[in-house]
Design a protein around this motif. Structure first.
Motif, PDB file in Angstrom:
ATOM      1  N   THR A  33      35.869  36.687  35.115  1.00  0.00           N
ATOM      2  CA  THR A  33      36.718  36.396  33.923  1.00  0.00           C
ATOM      3  C   THR A  33      36.916  37.371  32.758  1.00  0.00           C
ATOM      4  O   THR A  33      37.214  37.103  31.691  1.00  0.00           O
ATOM      5  N   LEU A  71      37.559  40.183  31.492  1.00  0.00           N
ATOM      6  CA  LEU A  71      38.871  41.237  31.807  1.00  0.00           C
ATOM      7  C   LEU A  71      38.781  42.117  30.495  1.00  0.00           C
ATOM      8  O   LEU A  71      38.512  41.659  29.841  1.00  0.00           O
ATOM      9  N   PRO A  72      39.836  43.078  30.720  1.00  0.00           N
ATOM     10  CA  PRO A  72      40.816  43.364  32.136  1.00  0.00           C
ATOM     11  C   PRO A  72      39.360  44.313  32.785  1.00  0.00           C
ATOM     12  O   PRO A  72      38.069  44.304  31.627  1.00  0.00           O
ATOM     13  N   THR A  73      39.777  44.896  33.904  1.00  0.00           N
ATOM     14  CA  THR A  73      38.915  45.383  34.608  1.00  0.00           C
ATOM     15  C   THR A  73      39.158  45.606  35.785  1.00  0.00           C
ATOM     16  O   THR A  73      40.099  46.401  36.240  1.00  0.00           O
ATOM     17  N   TYR A 103      43.542  47.517  38.907  1.00  0.00           N
ATOM     18  CA  TYR A 103      43.723  47.932  37.211  1.00  0.00           C
ATOM     19  C   TYR A 103      43.937  45.994  37.488  1.00  0.00           C
ATOM     20  O   TYR A 103      44.755  45.656  37.960  1.00  0.00           O
ATOM     21  N   ILE A 104      42.565  45.029  37.546  1.00  0.00           N
ATOM     22  CA  ILE A 104      42.973  44.550  37.009  1.00  0.00           C
ATOM     23  C   ILE A 104      43.227  43.298  35.702  1.00  0.00           C
ATOM     24  O   ILE A 104      41.545  43.524  35.304  1.00  0.00           O
ATOM     25  N   ASN A 105      44.082  42.459  35.732  1.00  0.00           N
ATOM     26  CA  ASN A 105      43.531  41.646  34.366  1.00  0.00           C
ATOM     27  C   ASN A 105      44.184  40.019  33.626  1.00  0.00           C
ATOM     28  O   ASN A 105      44.677  39.416  32.932  1.00  0.00           O
ATOM     29  N   THR A 161      33.250  48.369  34.101  1.00  0.00           N
ATOM     30  CA  THR A 161      34.273  47.924  33.036  1.00  0.00           C
ATOM     31  C   THR A 161      33.480  49.099  32.148  1.00  0.00           C
ATOM     32  O   THR A 161      32.327  49.875  32.285  1.00  0.00           O
TER      33      THR A 161
END
Length: 386
Positions: A269, A271-273, A285-287, A301
Motif C-alpha cells: 500500500t 503508493l504510488p510505486t 506504474y501502480i497507484n 519508490t
C-alpha cells in the motif's frame, strides 16, 4: 428472436425462420493449398511482385516474401484472390482463418476455400469454433491440420440472404474494432514520438522539446540516487488459485493482472510505486493496492520529494537496455544507470502530459476489449452450437 435448436441460432434477424442446413465445407467449397518454390533459387524464384502468403500472414495486407512469375510457375504455389477464405494448416496459428486482404500466392501451410456462399459468414463460424475444432482434431493443440480435416468440418448454412445479413452485421463490428485499433496505434505512436522529444537523446543533457518557461541543462544522476527499492517477500501471494475479485496479483509483463486474491495480509500500500521485474527489466506504474506472485518483482519508490515518480517511470521506459544472462539486474546494473533529470516543476509538467496520454491509451484499450467481448457474445448467439 427464435429459440435455438441444433441447427438454428439463439438470435435471428426478423423474417428468417427456416432451419439451417448442415453441410461439410468440402461439399460447399472448392479447396486447394499451395507450395514453396525451391529456396536455393532465390535470385530467380524470389524477389518478384507476387505476395507470398504464409500461414502467419493470412490476415495481413503485406507479406515478407514475394515470388517471381518463374517461381510461381515452377512450384506448387497457388494464386488466391482478395476476399478468398484462408485457413492456416500448420504453425503456431494452426486453425486460424481469415479473409484474404490481397491477391497473392499461398504455400502448403495455407488452405484456400472458394464458393458462392458468404466467406465472411463461414470465416466467423470457424473463428467462433476454433478452439473446439483444435480440441477435436489436434489433441493437446499440437500437430497440423490438413485440407481433408477442414473439408470434413460440418457447418450449418442458412439461406444466402441470411448469411449475407449475418456477415454484414459482423463486418460492421469488425470495422469498428479495426478503427479502434488504428486509433490506439496512432496514440501509441504519438506517445513514442513524444518520449523521443521530451527526454534527452544519448550524449545530450537537454531534450528537443520543452514546455515554455523551462531552460538550462538537466542534471545527471543514477537511478539508484533517486529511487529506493523494496523487496517483494512480504507481499508474495500464498496461493495462486485466484479468485474472480479481490486484491489484484500483479506482474510487470504484458499479462499485468494475473488474477485476484482474498488474502488480507501482505498487501502493498506504499503508493504510488513502480513494480520492476528484476529479470526482464519491465516496469509498471501502480497507484492501487496489490500483491505479487514472483520474488523477481521489486517495488521502486522515491527517495525524497524532489522528484516525480511518474516522470521517472516514463524516463525508465526510454532506456535502451539489453537483457543478457538470466540474472537480477536492479542492484547489479540498472540502479547504476546514469540518467538526466530536470527540476521538479519540469518533471511534473512532463509527467502530467504523458499521464494524460496514457489515460487516453488505457481508455482506448478498454474500448477495444469491450468491442471484442460484444463480438464474442454475438458469435455465440448468431451461430448454432457446434
Amino acid at each position: 428472436m427464435a429459440m435455438a435448436n441444433n441447427n438454428t441460432p439463439a438470435l435471428r434477424f426478423p423474417s428468417f425462420t427456416e432451419e439451417w442446413e448442415e453441410k461439410t465445407l468440402g461439399e460447399v467449397f472448392k479447396t486447394y493449398s499451395g507450395g514453396t518454390p525451391d529456396t536455393t533459387k532465390k535470385k530467380t524464384y524470389y524477389g518478384g511482385t507476387i505476395p507470398f502468403i504464409r500461414s502467419a500472414e493470412i490476415n495481413k495486407e503485406e507479406t515478407e516474401l514475394f515470388l517471381t512469375q518463374e517461381g510461381l510457375e515452377n512450384s506448387s504455389a497457388k494464386l488466391v484472390n482478395k476476399g478468398d477464405l484462408l485457413v492456416a494448416l500448420y504453425g503456431a496459428n494452426s486453425g486460424d482463418s481469415a479473409i484474404a486482404k490481397i491477391n497473392g500466392a499461398i504455400n502448403q501451410a495455407v488452405l484456400c476455400l472458394q464458393s458462392e456462399n458468404s466467406n465472411v459468414f463461414v470465416q466467423n463460424f470457424l473463428l467462433h469454433n476454433r478452439e473446439l475444432i483444435i480440441q477435436k482434431y489436434l489433441q493437446g493443440g499440437q500437430g497440423n491440420l490438413s485440407g481433408e480435416i477442414i473439408k470434413s468440418i460440418r457447418v450449418p448454412f442458412p439461406s444466402s440472404k441470411e448469411q449475407q445479413k449475418i456477415a454484414a452485421c459482423l463486418s460492421s463490428l469488425d470495422d469498428l474494432i479495426t478503427a479502434a485499433v488504428e486509433r490506439l496505434e496512432g496514440l501509441q505512436q504519438h506517445k513514442k514520438g513524444l518520449l523521443q522529444q521530451l527526454f534527452p537523446r544519448e550524449g545530450s543533457n537537454t531534450p528537443e522539446l520543452r514546455f515554455a518557461g523551462f531552460t538550462g541543462e538537466w542534471e545527471e544522476k543514477t537511478l539508484g540516487e533517486v529511487l529506493s527499492y523494496i523487496q517483494p517477500t512480504p507481499y508474495i501471494v500464498e496461493s495462486t488459485v485466484y479468485d474472480p475479485a479481490g486484491t489484484p496479483v500483479l506482474t510487470a509483463g504484458k499479462t499485468f493482472v494475473l488474477g485476484y486474491t482474498d488474502e488480507a495480509d501482505g498487501i502493498f500500500t506504499n503508493l504510488p510505486t513502480i513494480i520492476f521485474d528484476d529479470f526482464t527489466t519491465e516496469s509498471r506504474y501502480i497507484n492501487f493496492p496489490f500483491k505479487v506472485k514472483s520474488s523477481a518483482i521489486k517495488m521502486l519508490t522515491l527517495k525524497d520529494d524532489n522528484n516525480d515518480l511518474y516522470f521517472l517511470y516514463s524516463l525508465m521506459s526510454t532506456i535502451d537496455f539489453t537483457v543478457g544472462a538470466h540474472k537480477r539486474y536492479w542492484i547489479s546494473e540498472f540502479q547504476n544507470l546514469i540518467v538526466s533529470i530536470p527540476s521538479l516543476p519540469e518533471q511534473q509538467k512532463i509527467a502530467s502530459c504523458l499521464s494524460s496520454l496514457d489515460t487516453l491509451i488505457a481508455k482506448q484499450q478498454e474500448r477495444i476489449a469491450l468491442l471484442k467481448t460484444h463480438k464474442k457474445g454475438l458469435l455465440q448467439q448468431l451461430f448454432p452450437n457446434y
